[in-house]
Motif scaffolding. Structure first.
Motif, mmCIF file in Angstrom:
data_model
loop_
_atom_site.group_PDB
_atom_site.id
_atom_site.type_symbol
_atom_site.label_atom_id
_atom_site.label_comp_id
_atom_site.label_asym_id
_atom_site.label_seq_id
_atom_site.Cartn_x
_atom_site.Cartn_y
_atom_site.Cartn_z
ATOM 1 N N ASN A 102 10.187 35.572 59.301
ATOM 2 C CA ASN A 102 8.956 34.774 59.204
ATOM 3 C C ASN A 102 8.644 34.117 60.540
ATOM 4 O O ASN A 102 9.390 33.268 61.007
ATOM 5 C CB ASN A 102 9.100 33.718 58.109
ATOM 6 N N LEU A 127 6.467 33.540 50.512
ATOM 7 C CA LEU A 127 5.727 34.666 51.082
ATOM 8 C C LEU A 127 4.528 34.989 50.202
ATOM 9 O O LEU A 127 3.397 34.973 50.662
ATOM 10 C CB LEU A 127 6.626 35.900 51.215
ATOM 11 N N TYR A 143 9.999 34.370 52.336
ATOM 12 C CA TYR A 143 10.262 34.936 53.650
ATOM 13 C C TYR A 143 11.747 34.841 53.977
ATOM 14 O O TYR A 143 12.421 33.891 53.596
ATOM 15 C CB TYR A 143 9.511 34.165 54.739
ATOM 16 N N THR A 168 12.466 29.984 57.205
ATOM 17 C CA THR A 168 13.145 30.961 56.357
ATOM 18 C C THR A 168 13.221 30.365 54.951
ATOM 19 O O THR A 168 13.527 29.187 54.790
ATOM 20 C CB THR A 168 14.555 31.250 56.900
#
Length: 169
Positions: free
Chosen positions: A43, A52, A39, A48
């Motif tokens: 997100n 993902l 991400y 971060t």
């Protein structure tokens, strides 16, 4: 010829995509983890840089494990079937998927600690259940319906109309 439309099964997780893929690929032979994406700042359910999605294969089947947040959970309505050549391999995969909080169900089904449903099946079951003698096949299915983890020796005994052998400890 490869299909112009690759097919992958996407499995939704809250935040456990990578540990799930690592567990699954460690248990199923000829499996691997592929591309892992992360991400960015968009997100909304994590940091971060958090994972993902994870692409992985189990044998010849392709999957994507997606960290999509807590919105959806797994259901026994969909499961992954693993066909095992012998009891030792069945036991190894069964025990590995149950470790750290999985739950047994019936007829070779279980849910792993991430809530994903699996059917761990000996290849011998298909042979026995499709016996041309309908009485043998029926006894096999009746025996299977009484089991949690499937036991090849007990299924073979049922096919022959014999009592189940004592389970080895």
């Amino acid at each position: 010829m490869p299909s112009p439309y690759p097919i992958k099964t996407c499995l939704w997780f809250d935040t456990q995509a990578l540990p799930a893929a690592q567990l699954y690929t460690s248990l199923v032979p000829d499996s691997s983890i592929g591309q892992i994406s992360h991400y960015g700042s968009e997100n909304e359910h994590g940091e971060t840089g958090s994972v993902l999605q994870v692409e992985f294969t189990l044998g010849t089947q392709h999957f994507v494990a997606l960290n999509g947040g807590p919105h959806f959970t797994h259901s026994p309505a969909a499961s992954i079937q693993v066909f095992c050549p012998d009891q030792a391999e069945l036991d190894r995969i069964w025990d590995g998927l149950l470790a750290d909080g999985g739950q047994e169900s019936q007829c070779g089904w279980l849910a792993d600690r991430f809530g994903l449903s699996w059917q761990i099946i000996p290849t011998r079951l298909g042979e026995l259940a499709s016996d041309p003698d309908p009485e043998r096949a029926s006894r096999v299915i009746a025996a299977m319906l009484q089991m949690r983890k499937l036991d090849i020796a007990a299924l073979e005994a049922a096919a022959d109309g014999l009592p189940a052998p004592e389970a080895s400890a």
